[in-house]
Design an enzyme around this catalytic site. Structure first.
Site, PDB file in Angstrom:
ATOM      1  N   ARG A 188     -16.783  -1.939 -16.782  1.00  0.00           N
ATOM      2  CA  ARG A 188     -16.121  -2.592 -15.642  1.00  0.00           C
ATOM      3  C   ARG A 188     -14.871  -3.366 -16.080  1.00  0.00           C
ATOM      4  O   ARG A 188     -14.639  -3.535 -17.271  1.00  0.00           O
ATOM      5  CB  ARG A 188     -17.143  -3.485 -14.940  1.00  0.00           C
ATOM      6  CG  ARG A 188     -18.234  -2.652 -14.238  1.00  0.00           C
ATOM      7  CD  ARG A 188     -19.395  -3.497 -13.788  1.00  0.00           C
ATOM      8  NE  ARG A 188     -18.936  -4.635 -13.007  1.00  0.00           N
ATOM      9  CZ  ARG A 188     -19.677  -5.710 -12.740  1.00  0.00           C
ATOM     10  NH1 ARG A 188     -20.917  -5.786 -13.206  1.00  0.00           N
ATOM     11  NH2 ARG A 188     -19.192  -6.695 -12.015  1.00  0.00           N
ATOM     12  N   ARG A 208      -1.771  12.820  14.908  1.00  0.00           N
ATOM     13  CA  ARG A 208      -2.726  13.891  14.604  1.00  0.00           C
ATOM     14  C   ARG A 208      -3.630  13.573  13.412  1.00  0.00           C
ATOM     15  O   ARG A 208      -4.594  14.271  13.167  1.00  0.00           O
ATOM     16  CB  ARG A 208      -1.960  15.208  14.371  1.00  0.00           C
ATOM     17  CG  ARG A 208      -1.393  15.787  15.651  1.00  0.00           C
ATOM     18  CD  ARG A 208      -0.380  16.887  15.389  1.00  0.00           C
ATOM     19  NE  ARG A 208       0.931  16.339  15.042  1.00  0.00           N
ATOM     20  CZ  ARG A 208       2.001  17.078  14.730  1.00  0.00           C
ATOM     21  NH1 ARG A 208       1.892  18.397  14.703  1.00  0.00           N
ATOM     22  NH2 ARG A 208       3.155  16.509  14.440  1.00  0.00           N
ATOM     23  N   GLY A 260       7.229   7.211  12.183  1.00  0.00           N
ATOM     24  CA  GLY A 260       6.425   7.920  13.183  1.00  0.00           C
ATOM     25  C   GLY A 260       4.975   7.457  13.172  1.00  0.00           C
ATOM     26  O   GLY A 260       4.533   6.737  12.281  1.00  0.00           O
ATOM     27  N   ASN A 297      12.712  24.787  10.038  1.00  0.00           N
ATOM     28  CA  ASN A 297      13.399  23.602   9.524  1.00  0.00           C
ATOM     29  C   ASN A 297      12.395  22.730   8.784  1.00  0.00           C
ATOM     30  O   ASN A 297      11.391  22.308   9.361  1.00  0.00           O
ATOM     31  CB  ASN A 297      13.987  22.838  10.727  1.00  0.00           C
ATOM     32  CG  ASN A 297      14.464  21.454  10.337  1.00  0.00           C
ATOM     33  OD1 ASN A 297      14.877  21.225   9.211  1.00  0.00           O
ATOM     34  ND2 ASN A 297      14.411  20.532  11.300  1.00  0.00           N
ATOM     35  N   TYR A 335     -27.105  -4.683 -20.315  1.00  0.00           N
ATOM     36  CA  TYR A 335     -26.046  -5.245 -19.489  1.00  0.00           C
ATOM     37  C   TYR A 335     -25.376  -6.350 -20.294  1.00  0.00           C
ATOM     38  O   TYR A 335     -26.027  -7.329 -20.678  1.00  0.00           O
ATOM     39  CB  TYR A 335     -26.572  -5.824 -18.165  1.00  0.00           C
ATOM     40  CG  TYR A 335     -25.491  -6.655 -17.502  1.00  0.00           C
ATOM     41  CD1 TYR A 335     -24.319  -6.042 -17.045  1.00  0.00           C
ATOM     42  CD2 TYR A 335     -25.592  -8.041 -17.403  1.00  0.00           C
ATOM     43  CE1 TYR A 335     -23.285  -6.791 -16.499  1.00  0.00           C
ATOM     44  CE2 TYR A 335     -24.558  -8.797 -16.858  1.00  0.00           C
ATOM     45  CZ  TYR A 335     -23.408  -8.168 -16.409  1.00  0.00           C
ATOM     46  OH  TYR A 335     -22.381  -8.895 -15.888  1.00  0.00           O
ATOM     47  N   GLU A 357      13.345  23.015  18.679  1.00  0.00           N
ATOM     48  CA  GLU A 357      11.983  22.523  18.466  1.00  0.00           C
ATOM     49  C   GLU A 357      10.980  23.439  19.157  1.00  0.00           C
ATOM     50  O   GLU A 357      11.282  24.059  20.176  1.00  0.00           O
ATOM     51  CB  GLU A 357      11.851  21.092  19.016  1.00  0.00           C
ATOM     52  CG  GLU A 357      12.591  20.059  18.207  1.00  0.00           C
ATOM     53  CD  GLU A 357      12.194  20.082  16.743  1.00  0.00           C
ATOM     54  OE1 GLU A 357      11.042  19.752  16.424  1.00  0.00           O
ATOM     55  OE2 GLU A 357      13.032  20.458  15.900  1.00  0.00           O
TER      56      GLU A 357
END
Ligand code: UD1
Ligand code: CA
Length: 459
Positions: free
Chosen positions: A332, A16, A12, A170, A365, A155
């Site tokens: 990281r 929406r 489908g 359903n 670092y 439906e």
């Protein structure tokens, strides 16, 4: 489960959601919606699964991988048409067919097993999973006859005002006798408001053939279909709470489940304590006796036992037992910390191997480096690993001491037990046991302040 195949409808459009991504690939608790459905199916022991794809078919296939068969429904002509596309792919051994929608991520394995059992016990041609909804809008309604047996599903768009009052809905989950399904699905007609082939019409066709249809009710919390972003957020909340409950069952302390964000299936050892605003994501494993958070995010990482980590982010890395991390550390991908390592505040590591008991306590670092054991890295140390073209490696031997504010210009090696003087920019290898200092000698001008003040007066 022997002789049962599953068809998962995922073709489908999901209009929406207002999204470029197929609806079933939207994630809740880190897993695509259809992935949750497939997990629940896998829990029943069913191994033959056909996924019907259409909208974004390639994306869906790629996300779910090789473990399934795929049926292509090119046009979304309704749930009945979708099932028709899948049926020929089922092996002859499948005598029973479980049909599910790809947008009902909250369904549990237990409800599916019960549905299958009830149909078998009742000797019915089909069994429908139903639910009682406070607000049934948008769902197909279950019509029962005077004998209270299921007669049909109507439906929303085809329902009369009276039928719309029915609160039994359903869920879009069914199990069929395969032959009965094949016989009825081929007779479906798109004679309804939406002009679609409704799978739900199989129910009235089966009844017209004089066959029995059973119904099983499941809790509303399990059966909602996700059609909008609001519903997605509601499902996320429920799935996340289930993960918290699972870990608490297993002996994990969670101070506030409402602000603890666990992806589906993460592993956390017993007696670990999770403080609020902590995220454990992807394929992450945390050992026993750890303290996570507050404010920590772990992504696809592995932590040993007794690790303490607060206000920090760890991505695709491995952290050994007894490490102390944070606050405010960023580890990281590709970093591997041995046991007893300390990574303190405002430290960034990238693809670094750190040996046992080494310390990087503040403001550094370190990238593309191999650090031995018992090393101390002073505050403000920087590995200059990138020359604008390529990355280079820094190697620091066991027991070395890197003075504060050292720049290590890679490729460079500092030997075992070597020392670098604070503020040095190290461009040449330092042999084991040596001291390397690179800075201008200090000039001291006595009484400089006094002289300056006197000069000022003259003007
Ligand atoms: C469907 C049911 C409705 C039920 C509801 C439960 C029908 C006719 N209606 O309605 O009774 O209450 O689910 O959530 O079955 N799909 C396809 N191909 C299509 C159409 C749909 O694969 O041509 C898939 C969708 O991707 C989705 C599922 O089927 O995963 C349900 O489709 P959707 O359009 O959401 O059906 P609903 O209108 O919600
Ligand atoms: Ca739906």
């Amino acid at each position: 489960m022997q002789g049962v195949g599953a068809i998962v409808l995922a073709a489908g459009q999901g209009k929406r959601m207002k999204s470029d991504l197929p609806k079933v690939l939207h994630r809740a608790a880190g897993v695509p919606l259809v992935g949750h459905v497939l997990n629940s199916v896998a829990g029943t022991g069913i191994t033959e699964v056909i996924v019907v794809v259409g909208q974004g078919a390639d994306l869906v296939r790629r996300a779910l991988g090789e473990g399934y068969k795929y049926a292509l429904q090119e046009e979304p002509r309704g749930t009945g048409d979708a099932v028709m596309k899948a049926l020929p792919l089922l092996s002859p051994e499948c005598r029973e067919v479980l049909v599910l929608c790809g947008d009902t991520p909250l369904l549990t394995t237990a409800s599916l097993v019960r549905l299958i059992e009830v149909r078998r016990e009742a000797g019915a041609a089909a069994a429908i999973l139903t639910s009682i909804f406070e607000d049934p809008r948008g769902y197909g309604r279950i019509l029962r006859g005077e004998d209270n047996l299921v007669r049909a599903i109507v439906e929303e768009s085809d329902a009369t005002g009276e039928q719309k009052e029915i609160r039994e809905i359903n869920t879009g989950t069914y199990v069929f006798d395969r032959e009965a399904l094949e016989r009825t699905v081929s007779r479906l007609q798109p004679d309804n408001r939406q002009g679609e082939y409704y799978l739900t019409d199989c129910i009235s066709l089966l009844r017209a053939d004089g066959l029995a249809v059973a119904a099983v009710s499941a809790p509303a919390e399990e059966t909602a279909g996700i059609n909008t972003r609001r519903e997605l957020a509601a499902a996320e909340r429920i799935l996340r709470r289930r993960e918290c409950e699972r870990l608490m069952e297993e002996g994990v302390t969670i101070l506030d489940p409402d602000t603890t964000y666990l992806d589906h299936g993460v592993k956390v050892g017993r007696d670990t304590v999770i403080y609020p605003f902590t995220f454990v994501e992807g394929a992450t494993t945390v050992g026993k006796g750890c303290v996570l958070g507050p404010g920590t995010r772990l992504i696809n990482s592995t932590l040993g036992d007794n690790v303490e980590i607060q206000q920090s982010l760890v991505v695709e890395s491995t952290v050994g037992d007894d490490c102390r991390i944070g606050p405010y550390a960023y580890i990281r991908p590709g970093s591997i910390l041995a046991e007893g390592v300390k990574v303190g505040d405002f430290v960034e590591l990238k693809k670094v191997k750190v040996g046992k008991g080494s310390k990087i306590p503040h403001l550094s670092y370190v990238g593309d480096a191999v650090i031995g054991s018992g090393v101390n890295i002073g505050a403000g140390t920087i590995t200059c690993n990138y020359d604008g073209l390529t990355k280079h490696e820094t190697r620091i031997g066991d027991g070395a001491f890197i003075g504060s504010n050292t720049n290590l210009v890679a490729p460079v090696t500092v030997g075992e037990n070597a020392v670098t003087g604070a503020g040095s920019t190290i461009t040449k290898d330092v042999p084991p046991g040596a001291l390397a200092v690179e800075r201008a000698r200090q000039v001291v001008v006595p009484d400089w302040a006094k002289k300056k003040a006197e000069k000022g007066k003259d003007k």
